[in-house]
Every structure is written in C-alpha cells, then in structure tokens.
Design a protein around this motif. Structure first.
Motif, short mmCIF file in Angstrom:
data_model
loop_
_atom_site.label_atom_id
_atom_site.label_comp_id
_atom_site.label_asym_id
_atom_site.label_seq_id
_atom_site.Cartn_x
_atom_site.Cartn_y
_atom_site.Cartn_z
N LEU A 101 0.86 -1.37 -0.02
CA LEU A 101 -0.11 0.15 0.31
C LEU A 101 0.43 1.04 -0.03
N ASP A 102 0.82 1.89 -0.83
CA ASP A 102 1.39 3.44 -0.51
C ASP A 102 1.27 4.24 0.84
N THR A 105 -1.24 5.71 1.90
CA THR A 105 -2.40 4.93 1.34
C THR A 105 -3.03 4.15 2.99
N HIS A 188 0.77 1.14 -7.93
CA HIS A 188 -0.43 2.18 -7.40
C HIS A 188 -1.34 2.56 -8.95
N VAL A 190 -5.32 1.74 -8.03
CA VAL A 190 -6.47 3.12 -8.41
C VAL A 190 -5.86 4.09 -8.45
N LYS A 191 -4.45 5.26 -8.14
CA LYS A 191 -4.69 6.34 -8.48
C LYS A 191 -4.01 6.66 -10.02
N1 URA Z 1 -3.98 1.49 -5.56
C1 URA Z 1 -2.66 2.56 -5.60
O1 URA Z 1 -2.39 3.42 -6.53
N2 URA Z 1 -2.25 2.73 -4.04
C2 URA Z 1 -2.38 1.97 -3.31
O2 URA Z 1 -1.35 1.93 -2.24
C3 URA Z 1 -2.84 0.98 -3.38
C4 URA Z 1 -3.84 0.59 -4.27
#
Ligand code: URA
Length: 238
Positions: A101-102, A105, A188, A190-191
């Motif tokens: 996880l970032d 996050t 990354h 989801v971002k």
């Molecule tokens: N997607 C992201 O961009 N960051 C995360 O920490 C997890 C999934």
C-alpha cells in the motif's frame, strides 16, 4: 524430514493411525497441496493443514491483518529511516507484507512469514479482490465510472474489469467518494486509474482484501488470523 503421519501424531492432533486415515481421505495438505500418499515426508516449517486446521508445527508461521495508517511504508526496512508496517507489529519473527500500500494509503494489509501463501496471494494469476474507497478531486461523471468499470489504459496497459460504485458527491467541496474493487495489483493502480479519467486521488483506503473486511479494526490496529481464516485463504487456491 519426517513422515507426515508421524508429524501429525507427534503434534498431538490425533493418533498415527487416525492421521493415516485422514491423509488417505484427502483431508491433509502440505504447503497448500492435498497429500494422499502415506510415505510423504515433511520438514520443519512446511505448512500442514489437517481438516482445515493449521498444525502447531507452523508455530514458525505467523499471520496478521493490519489496518495500515498513513505515513508508514510497506517495506521491511526503509533507507530513509521512516516507520515501516513491520514496526507496528509486536513480533520478533521476520514477517513481511503481502503486496503493497502506498505511504499515504490506509487500510487492510496482510503480513506473514509464510512465503508459500504470500506468493500465491501475490501471483498475477490469482484474482484476489481488493476494495478501495477513494476520495477524489472533482465530480465524477457516469461515463468515467463506466470507463473505470470496463478498463482504462495505465502505463500502456488496459486494466481488467472493475466494480465501481459512486458513494457520494459533494458539489460544495468539488469532491467525490468512489468505491472501486479490482482484482489486480499494479503499482499505484487505483490512483493511476482515476488519473486516467482526469481525477486526482486525495485519499485512499483499502476496506476489503480477499476474505477480510476492515470493520472492527481501527487505524494502526492489527490482529492475528485464526486457523480457520488461514485455511480459507489456502482454500482459495484449490
Ligand atoms: N492503488 C494505489 O494507487 N495505491 C495503493 O496504495 C493501493 C492501490
């Protein structure tokens, strides 16, 4: 190396004869693979499940689920001396995070020293579902939601179908809250998916990971997995 039925009996699970029966019935797995051969030998540290129960032989194995706070890195040590997720868990065992996880996050993160399970969970062919709640800049349109669902291009790659639900929109602050479930785990991801449809992610939280839900676990809190949870995780790969 010792015979499997002897190890099971020595650990006090049942008699050697009963262990032989269970092996023949396909009720025993070693490192996630069902074993029916009586002569099978196992070594210390092998992950043995009998009727879904992890044996104490695996006292070397530890499994935790953590609600990761912001401002903590998902590595075992950080060259800049920042706090790591490992620092949050009270154990002397060398565990490590399953996936990442970032830094900014929050949310569910599994940690273990069971490399077999970790590799299975992280393998690109395993479609473990992860649900995130993203607070994004701007008011997301139905078209963008549709694009996120069917797949967007990030780093020259089209993302797999995702489940996407709009949770809320705030016209005053010009922000949206979106729930997104993906079964991949690109860096990354989801971002980048939201950036691909023109929205910057301000906050990201992972609420679900595989069979786990964040409910009951406050930020920074963690707990050990139960035998049943570990065997359920293994059963995802049968
Ligand atoms: N997607 C992201 O961009 N960051 C995360 O920490 C997890 C999934």
């Amino acid at each position: 190396m010792e015979r499997l039925q002897k190890v099971i009996a020595n650990l006090g699970y049942c008699s050697r004869r009963k262990a032989e029966e269970l092996i023949k019935l396909g009720k025993v797995s070693v490192n996630g693979i069902v074993v029916t051969e009586l002569g099978t030998k196992v070594k210390k540290g092998d992950s043995i499940l009998v009727e879904g129960n992890i044996l104490d032989n695996n006292k070397n194995y530890e499994y935790y689920i953590l609600n990761k706070p912001r401002g903590v890195v998902t590595t075992t040590n950080d060259e800049h001396g920042r706090k790591t997720v490992i620092d949050l868990i009270d154990t002397s065992t060398r565990i490590y995070p399953v996936g990442r996880l970032d830094y900014d996050t929050t949310g569910l993160l599994l940690l273990t020293n069971d490399g077999i399970l970790a590799n299975k969970l992280m393998h690109p062919s395993t479609n473990i579902e992860k649900t995130y709640i993203a607070k994004i800049e701007g008011l997301i349109s139905p078209l963008s939601i549709k694009k996120l669902k069917t797949g967007v291009i990030i780093d020259g790659y089209k993302t797999k179908p995702a489940k996407v639900k709009l949770r809320s929109i705030n016209k005053k602050t010009n922000k949206s809250i979106v729930e997104i479930t993906i079964s991949e785990g690109k860096n990354h991801q989801v971002k980048k998916m939201f950036e691909a449809v023109g929205h910057h992610v301000e906050k990201l939280k992972r609420e679900k990971y595989a069979i786990f839900d964040i409910k009951g676990l406050n930020v920074g809190e963690y707990r050990k997995l139960t035998f049943k949870e570990v065997s359920t995780l293994y059963s995802l790969f049968k």
